[in-house]
Design an enzyme around this catalytic site. Sequence first.
Site, PDB file in Angstrom:
ATOM      1  N   LYS A 196       0.873  -1.185   0.000  1.00 28.32           N
ATOM      2  CA  LYS A 196       0.000   0.000   0.000  1.00 28.32           C
ATOM      3  C   LYS A 196       0.903   1.227   0.000  1.00 28.32           C
ATOM      4  CE  LYS A 196      -3.653   2.200   2.730  1.00 28.32           C
ATOM      5  NZ  LYS A 196      -4.411   2.122   3.999  1.00 28.32           N
ATOM      6  N   LYS A 249      -2.160  -1.401  -3.848  1.00 23.26           N
ATOM      7  CA  LYS A 249      -3.042  -0.239  -3.727  1.00 23.26           C
ATOM      8  C   LYS A 249      -2.177   1.020  -3.786  1.00 23.26           C
ATOM      9  CE  LYS A 249      -6.410   1.947  -0.669  1.00 23.26           C
ATOM     10  NZ  LYS A 249      -7.105   1.980   0.595  1.00 23.26           N
TER      11      LYS A 249
END
Length: 331
Positions: A196, A249
């Site tokens: 992320k 992400k």
Amino acid sequence: MLFPDYRPRRMRRNEAFRRMIRETRLSTDDLILPLFVVGGKGVRNPIPSMPGQYQLSVDNLVKTAREAGERDIPAILIFGLPDKKDPLGTGAYAKDGIIQKALRELKNRLPGMMVITDVCLCEYTDHGHCGLLGEGDGILNDASLPRLAETAVSHARAGADVVAPSAMMDGQVAAIRSALDEAGFQGTPVMSYSAKYASAWYGPFRDAADGAPSSGDRTSHQMDPGNAREASLEHQADVAEGADILMVKPGLAYLDVLARTRDEFPAHPLAVYNVSGEYAMVKAGAGQGWIDERSVVLETLLAFRRAGADIILTYHALDAAAWLASGPTSS
Ligand SMILES: [Zn+2]
């Protein structure tokens, strides 16, 4: 006259040929719809930077989840907005916390819908950080792990089918896995937000989830956008700690990381998060009449599949499912 031996256009000349040799397909099976839940009744607050998305009270959350089920979307991911916040983020693991209430209602009303929960503290702490704060502004990594683990266990207890830790604390997957096992939830999988990035593409989400940090940013725990090789280390660590599903992400600006993850972890289910800023950008362009929303969304989601994602978390899920059910476009 010399002609090329290989003429790729032979196989493109009509849709029958194109269908026959298409390498990647998009299906409603690939989609997860993220939703935001708030307290109260009958609440459906539009999120200005994410047209078509809402903060929903539990009753309306159930309605939207039912609609997702009717469109054959297999799972939803829920984020909670508590009524009260405090320095320890206790609302994240309270028995009557917003997510716990939502889970009980969802599992009661829609037992067939898979519900995944986001596990982090940032929506529940008054300072808006993903973990507990120590002296100065630093986030305490190890002291935050038991709180994250407790959150995951309380979600499992309230009926979560999958828990998805997103705090990017080192060791969080191991802490959550062992706490789940100890509490008797050996069968609850962990979908880790393993790679992320600290991204500007999360901007509209901060409106949606009311989760912007009151000071500082998330660069001390989320990944640096310049790093791709480091993602391998993050995934590797989470695999070793027991992650069942890996994730990259955001999506669009990190397709190279996604493709690389697919190559390096061929056996693990891989998710991608098509984040709020990506959604907002498409909605803004389509709202102006500058791009065709349906074609752009379906092409983007297909690109995630082509780059290697098995699972796509996307705010477009309800629309995409309806478009996929209505058949191919002519474009
Ligand atoms: Zn967080």
